[in-house]
Design an enzyme around this catalytic site. Sequence first.
Site, PDB file in Angstrom:
ATOM      1  N   CYS A  55      35.700   7.719  53.305  1.00  0.00           N
ATOM      2  CA  CYS A  55      34.880   6.738  53.969  1.00  0.00           C
ATOM      3  C   CYS A  55      35.214   5.364  53.520  1.00  0.00           C
ATOM      4  O   CYS A  55      35.489   5.042  52.675  1.00  0.00           O
ATOM      5  CB  CYS A  55      33.178   7.148  53.766  1.00  0.00           C
ATOM      6  SG  CYS A  55      32.036   5.863  54.408  1.00  0.00           S
ATOM      7  N   SER A  77      33.090   2.927  52.642  1.00  0.00           N
ATOM      8  CA  SER A  77      32.001   2.315  51.596  1.00  0.00           C
ATOM      9  C   SER A  77      32.883   2.566  50.292  1.00  0.00           C
ATOM     10  O   SER A  77      32.823   1.489  49.401  1.00  0.00           O
ATOM     11  CB  SER A  77      30.814   3.235  51.645  1.00  0.00           C
ATOM     12  OG  SER A  77      30.252   3.009  52.487  1.00  0.00           O
ATOM     13  N   HIS A  82      35.188  -0.265  50.107  1.00  0.00           N
ATOM     14  CA  HIS A  82      34.506  -1.598  49.601  1.00  0.00           C
ATOM     15  C   HIS A  82      34.301  -1.691  48.280  1.00  0.00           C
ATOM     16  O   HIS A  82      34.343  -3.012  47.745  1.00  0.00           O
ATOM     17  CB  HIS A  82      32.904  -1.554  50.296  1.00  0.00           C
ATOM     18  CG  HIS A  82      32.701  -1.975  51.665  1.00  0.00           C
ATOM     19  ND1 HIS A  82      33.397  -2.946  52.481  1.00  0.00           N
ATOM     20  CD2 HIS A  82      32.067  -1.272  52.779  1.00  0.00           C
ATOM     21  CE1 HIS A  82      33.075  -2.925  53.744  1.00  0.00           C
ATOM     22  NE2 HIS A  82      32.103  -1.682  53.835  1.00  0.00           N
ATOM     23  N   HIS A 135      31.804   9.910  48.222  1.00  0.00           N
ATOM     24  CA  HIS A 135      30.567  10.042  48.467  1.00  0.00           C
ATOM     25  C   HIS A 135      30.207  10.986  49.661  1.00  0.00           C
ATOM     26  O   HIS A 135      29.266  11.054  50.390  1.00  0.00           O
ATOM     27  CB  HIS A 135      29.762   8.903  48.513  1.00  0.00           C
ATOM     28  CG  HIS A 135      30.211   8.087  49.791  1.00  0.00           C
ATOM     29  ND1 HIS A 135      31.253   7.493  49.766  1.00  0.00           N
ATOM     30  CD2 HIS A 135      29.598   8.109  50.885  1.00  0.00           C
ATOM     31  CE1 HIS A 135      31.328   6.804  50.745  1.00  0.00           C
ATOM     32  NE2 HIS A 135      30.330   7.180  51.489  1.00  0.00           N
ATOM     33  N   CYS A 165      28.150  12.067  54.564  1.00  0.00           N
ATOM     34  CA  CYS A 165      28.091  10.565  54.945  1.00  0.00           C
ATOM     35  C   CYS A 165      28.224  10.462  56.588  1.00  0.00           C
ATOM     36  O   CYS A 165      27.067  10.101  57.240  1.00  0.00           O
ATOM     37  CB  CYS A 165      28.956   9.789  54.198  1.00  0.00           C
ATOM     38  SG  CYS A 165      28.706   7.895  54.642  1.00  0.00           S
TER      39      CYS A 165
END
Length: 364
Positions: free
Chosen positions: A38, A40, A43, A59, A164
Site C-alpha cells: 500500500c 502508506s 509515505h 499494514h 487496508c
Amino acid sequence: MKAAVLYKAGEPLVIEDLKLAPPKAGEVRVRVAANGACHSDLHVMTGDMRMPLPIVLGHEGAGIVAETGPGVTSVKEGDHVVLSFSPVCGFCYFCTQGKPQLCETRPKAAGTLLDGTTRLQKNGQDIFHFAFTASFAEETVVPESCAIKIREDIPLDRACFVGCGTMTGMGAAINTAQVQPGSSVAVIGCGGVGLNVIQGAALAGARKIIAIDLLQNKLDFAKTFGATHFLNPAQDDPFKAVLDLTNGRGVDYAFEVISTAKTIELAFKMTARGGVCTIVGVSPETARISLNPNVFTLMEKKLQGSYYGSTRPRIDMPRLLDMYMDGKVKIDELVSRTFPLEGVNEAYDLLKQGGVARSVIKFF
Ligand code: COD
Ligand code: ZN
C-alpha cells in the site's frame, strides 16, 4: 524470522533476520501469509510520514494465528485472520458510539504495541512496528483487536487487501460518505484505495462515477471497478469536465484519494451544492489547504475525512470477504503482481512508477 526493515527514509528496505518476542497478555502472534504493498508504507519510506526508525513496515496483511498471549479469547491457534491496523478497546467514548476507527486507546509512543514496547529486536536493538501490524515479516505480534477472524476458505493472498485498500476505499464510500443510489461521484486518485472507493460507490448504486487519474492504466482499472466516466488532468481540465458531466452542478460526492492539498481543494471545488467531499488521503504534517469559507454556508457544501473507511473491523471485514466469495466484491482484479519478501523494494518501485493497481508480497 525474516522481515523487511526501514533503517533510513529514502533508502531501500533491508531483509533482516529479527527476533520476535512471544505475545504478552492480550496479544496474538500471527504467521503472515500475504501482505499488500500500500502507498502508506511508501509515505514512511520517503519520509512524508514520520515514524520512529528502524521499523518493520506492512499494514495490509493476513495470516494464521500461531500463538495467543494470556487472556486472548476471540482467536485461537490455527485461526485465519486479517490484520487490522487500528486497535479497538470496545469501552471508550468512541467505541461505544460504534466508531471503533476513532478508538481513544493508543500507546504513548508511535511504532510500539499498546503497552509502549516492541516485540521486535535485532542484536538487542529494538525495532519498531508500523501500524501495530508490521506485516512485511514472516511473523508478527499484534493486539488481539487487530486480529480479525475470517473464514478459512478465503485465499489469504486475497483476504489481506481487506486489511487496508479494499476496506479503506469501500468503507469511505459506503460507511463514511454513505453514497446514495442514483447519485454522482468523482474519485481523484485511482490507486489501490481509490479503485475501492469506486467499487464501494458502484455497489451503493451511484449512477455516474467519474474516475480521475494522471495515468491511463489506472483509468482502465477504474472501469473494471465500476467507473462510468474517465478524466486525465494532463489532458482535460478536471473541474470543467466534471461540471460538463453534471449539468454544471458538480458531483454529489467527491473523494480525494491521493493526499495532496491541491487535489483536496480540487475535490471540494467539484462538489455540488449540498454535496459532500471526503478526504481519504493523509497528507504530510506541514500541508495546508486554502478554501473560501462562504461556500460552506451559502452552498451547504460539506468537507469530511474518512479514516480506515470508518470501519467496524469485526463486522465489515468478514462481510466484505463474504461478498468477495459470493462474487460481489472484486479483489482478484486488484492484484497486478506477486512477489516474495525479497521483492518488496521492486514492488514499491513499481507502485512509484504507477505500473500496478496493487502488488502482493506472498509468504505462503
Ligand atoms: N491527479 C490525479 N491523480 C494523481 C495525482 C494527481 N495530481 N497524483 C497522483 N495521482 C494518482 C496516481 O497515478 C495513483 O494512481 C493514485 O493517485 C495513488 O494511488 P496509489 O496506489 O499510489 O496509492 P494508494 O491507493 O495505495 O494510497 C492512497 C492513499 C491516499 C490512501 C495514501 O496515499 C494515504 O494517504 N494513506 C494514508 C491514509 C490512511 O488511511 N492510511 C492508513 C492505511 S492506507
Ligand atoms: Zn494502506
